[in-house]
Design a protein around this motif. Structure first.
Motif, mmCIF file in Angstrom:
data_model
loop_
_atom_site.group_PDB
_atom_site.id
_atom_site.type_symbol
_atom_site.label_atom_id
_atom_site.label_comp_id
_atom_site.label_asym_id
_atom_site.label_seq_id
_atom_site.Cartn_x
_atom_site.Cartn_y
_atom_site.Cartn_z
ATOM 1 N N ASN A 47 0.927 -1.258 0.021
ATOM 2 C CA ASN A 47 -0.064 0.012 0.164
ATOM 3 C C ASN A 47 0.932 1.263 -0.011
ATOM 4 O OD1 ASN A 47 -2.240 -1.465 -0.041
ATOM 5 N ND2 ASN A 47 -2.709 -1.431 2.290
ATOM 6 N N ILE A 48 1.811 1.395 0.806
ATOM 7 C CA ILE A 48 2.757 2.375 0.952
ATOM 8 C C ILE A 48 3.523 2.650 -0.391
ATOM 9 C CG2 ILE A 48 4.885 1.407 1.623
ATOM 10 C CD1 ILE A 48 3.292 4.654 2.927
ATOM 11 N N GLU A 87 -2.192 4.844 3.601
ATOM 12 C CA GLU A 87 -1.168 4.806 4.752
ATOM 13 C C GLU A 87 -1.213 6.230 5.313
ATOM 14 O OE1 GLU A 87 -0.529 2.254 6.238
ATOM 15 O OE2 GLU A 87 -0.911 0.527 4.549
ATOM 16 N N LEU A 88 -2.319 6.868 5.647
ATOM 17 C CA LEU A 88 -2.316 8.168 6.303
ATOM 18 C C LEU A 88 -1.407 8.491 7.447
ATOM 19 C CD1 LEU A 88 -3.492 10.933 6.216
ATOM 20 C CD2 LEU A 88 -5.337 10.250 7.739
ATOM 21 N N GLU A 89 -1.090 7.811 8.478
ATOM 22 C CA GLU A 89 -0.478 8.094 9.569
ATOM 23 C C GLU A 89 1.010 8.128 9.042
ATOM 24 O OE1 GLU A 89 1.023 5.916 13.938
ATOM 25 O OE2 GLU A 89 -0.964 5.358 12.815
ATOM 26 N N LYS A 90 1.748 7.162 8.358
ATOM 27 C CA LYS A 90 2.981 7.102 7.865
ATOM 28 C C LYS A 90 3.432 8.375 6.988
ATOM 29 C CE LYS A 90 3.784 2.239 7.671
ATOM 30 N NZ LYS A 90 4.452 1.148 6.429
ATOM 31 N N GLU A 113 -0.760 18.230 2.031
ATOM 32 C CA GLU A 113 -1.870 17.908 3.036
ATOM 33 C C GLU A 113 -2.287 16.481 2.698
ATOM 34 O OE1 GLU A 113 -2.221 18.983 6.039
ATOM 35 O OE2 GLU A 113 -1.294 20.834 5.657
ATOM 36 N N PHE A 114 -2.423 15.584 3.609
ATOM 37 C CA PHE A 114 -2.892 14.273 3.067
ATOM 38 C C PHE A 114 -4.328 13.821 3.789
ATOM 39 C CE2 PHE A 114 1.804 13.837 3.075
ATOM 40 C CZ PHE A 114 1.897 13.259 1.809
ATOM 41 N N ARG A 115 -5.039 13.320 3.295
ATOM 42 C CA ARG A 115 -6.201 12.724 3.844
ATOM 43 C C ARG A 115 -6.432 11.141 3.689
ATOM 44 N NH1 ARG A 115 -7.682 14.937 -1.504
ATOM 45 N NH2 ARG A 115 -9.280 13.480 -2.539
ATOM 46 N N ASN A 276 13.654 4.502 3.899
ATOM 47 C CA ASN A 276 13.607 4.076 5.219
ATOM 48 C C ASN A 276 12.624 4.288 6.109
ATOM 49 O OD1 ASN A 276 16.149 2.954 4.310
ATOM 50 N ND2 ASN A 276 17.506 4.593 5.217
ATOM 51 N N LYS A 277 12.258 5.511 6.104
ATOM 52 C CA LYS A 277 11.113 5.892 7.403
ATOM 53 C C LYS A 277 9.720 5.130 6.941
ATOM 54 C CE LYS A 277 13.376 9.915 9.561
ATOM 55 N NZ LYS A 277 13.232 11.397 9.614
#
Length: 424
Positions: A47-48, A87-90, A113-115, A276-277
């Motif tokens: 997903n990421i 993957e909003l939090e990442k 900005e992400f949603r 990496n993150k």
């Protein structure tokens, strides 16, 4: 300018006074990632990785449709984006790093900005693909059709046939035809299959801005998406000579972002940190970071194959500019910086250059004469002892400073050899 990014047309999310971008609207944007990749991948996309791919497509699209001419300085733009991600939090955790990376790459100010979004119906058949076949490949190599990428492909295939090559092309001539020709040469010489090559198309229908410094981010993100399906540690090879990588202007007229920062050490450092993150197990490597283009040619592991096909590689920054002069085939201009670096490297590495150039003597076009004067002024002002300071002009370099300074001096020596015939 404020942009609201959407995957599908039926996304009813709204932001006041924002320009909407819909990836699945073919009147705006065309891309072939799913169709081209689905045929050959052996595992499941993460997903990421899909988030990263979509982010890069949105960034590339905006880079093409937002003209720099409307900016106060006719270059730096203020771009605000709202992007849907799985993957909003990442992404919220790494937003600042992504913005800084894009700011450096394009010379603009990006605010993102992400949603949260859910997987679309179209994506489900791709993201949920399961294949029991184990992939043998653990090396991915970017394959642009340029001289550096051809050398990189030869050097890898001389030792390892289990390689995936990733290409991208857009509108205009001068890219895909060279990629196709070189691909066929590599297939015939090394016995590799069509399945080893992925070629992706991505183009903004209303694109007006040609600088497109973010193209490399999009290009790399395609490769990373493919890497996410391999379920193993992957080495991503980005073959580019170290002089171009440093993005050092010969004169102050070339300061800024008008030259590529694709593999600049500062940019690559941020890109590696971001991956990496985000949890990717991908090692990004440029084996030629401390090599000039001429040294790449001299040390190529199959120099005869290179010599036979070197004129079928494309290095020019605007190969299809000849359409204005009713030229049918793409060719090198001969006077842009990538062409000059190419010409210098071939002189050093081979001697005879059978590449056809539009204006190799800087006599036909005004821009060619202006470029020559700029190059000669830069060479005249060049001071070997100032290399350590010079290499910092395009971006901060903290490690291997002496190696980079020495590389810069050797690169200038190559350029001197091709430009000396034009000294007054």
């Amino acid at each position: 300018m404020k942009y609201l990014c959407k995957i599908e047309k039926n996304d009813d999310f709204n932001i006041e006074n924002a320009h909407s971008i819909v990836l699945e609207d073919n009147s705006m944007f065309t891309y072939t990632f799913w169709e081209q990749s689905y045929k050959n991948v052996t595992g499941k996309y993460s997903n990421i990785a899909i988030d990263l791919l979509y982010i890069s497509l949105f960034v590339f699209y905006i880079d093409r449709i937002h003209s720099r001419d409307v900016s106060i300085d006719s270059w730096s733009r203020n771009i605000n984006m709202n992007i849907p991600v799985i993957e909003l939090e990442k992404w919220n955790s790494n937003k600042e790093l992504l913005q800084n990376m894009l700011n450096f790459l394009s010379g603009d100010t990006w605010k993102i900005e992400f949603r949260k979004r859910e997987i679309t119906e179209k994506e489900k058949k791709y993201l949920n693909k399961i294949n029991d076949k184990e992939s043998d490949e653990s090396v991915i190599c970017m394959f642009s059709g340029g001289l550096d990428s051809f050398i990189g492909a030869i050097d890898i295939l001389e030792e390892n046939k289990n390689v995936i090559f990733i290409s991208h092309y857009g509108g205009g001539k001068g890219t895909r035809e060279f990629q196709q020709y070189l691909k066929n040469i590599l297939k015939e010489k090394y016995g590799i299959n069509e399945e080893n090559f992925f070629s992706f198309y991505a183009a903004a229908k209303e694109g007006v801005e040609d600088t497109t410094r973010t193209r490399s981010f999009m290009f790399f993100s395609h490769a990373i998406a493919i890497a996410s399906t391999l379920n193993k540690n992957v080495k991503l090879i980005i073959p580019e000579n170290g002089l171009i990588s440093l993005n050092i202007p010969l004169t102050y007229s070339r300061l800024g972002s008008s030259s590529t920062r694709t593999t600049h050490p500062y940019y690559m450092g941020m890109f590696k940190e971001l991956l990496n993150k985000l949890g990717f197990t991908i090692e990004i490597k440029n084996p030629y970071q401390f090599k000039t283009k001429g040294e790449m040619i001299l040390e190529c592991k199959n120099i005869e194959l290179l010599k036979e096909n070197i004129d079928k590689t494309m290095s020019c920054s605007h190969p299809d500019a000849g359409r204005m002069f009713k030229e049918v085939e793409a060719k090198h201009c001969g006077y842009c910086l990538p062409c000059i670096v190419r010409r210098a490297s071939i002189k050093k590495g081979i001697g005879i250059d059978k590449t056809e150039y539009r204006d190799k003597d800087f006599k036909k076009y005004k821009v060619a004469k202006e470029n020559l004067n700029s190059y000669l002024l830069g060479i005249k002002r060049y001071n070997k002892n100032s290399a350590i300071m010079k290499i910092q002009l395009s971006g901060e370099i903290k490690e291997n400073i002496n190696l980079y300074a020495d590389l810069y001096n050797r690169g200038i020596d190559e350029l001197k050899a091709i430009l000396e015939d034009y000294y007054e």
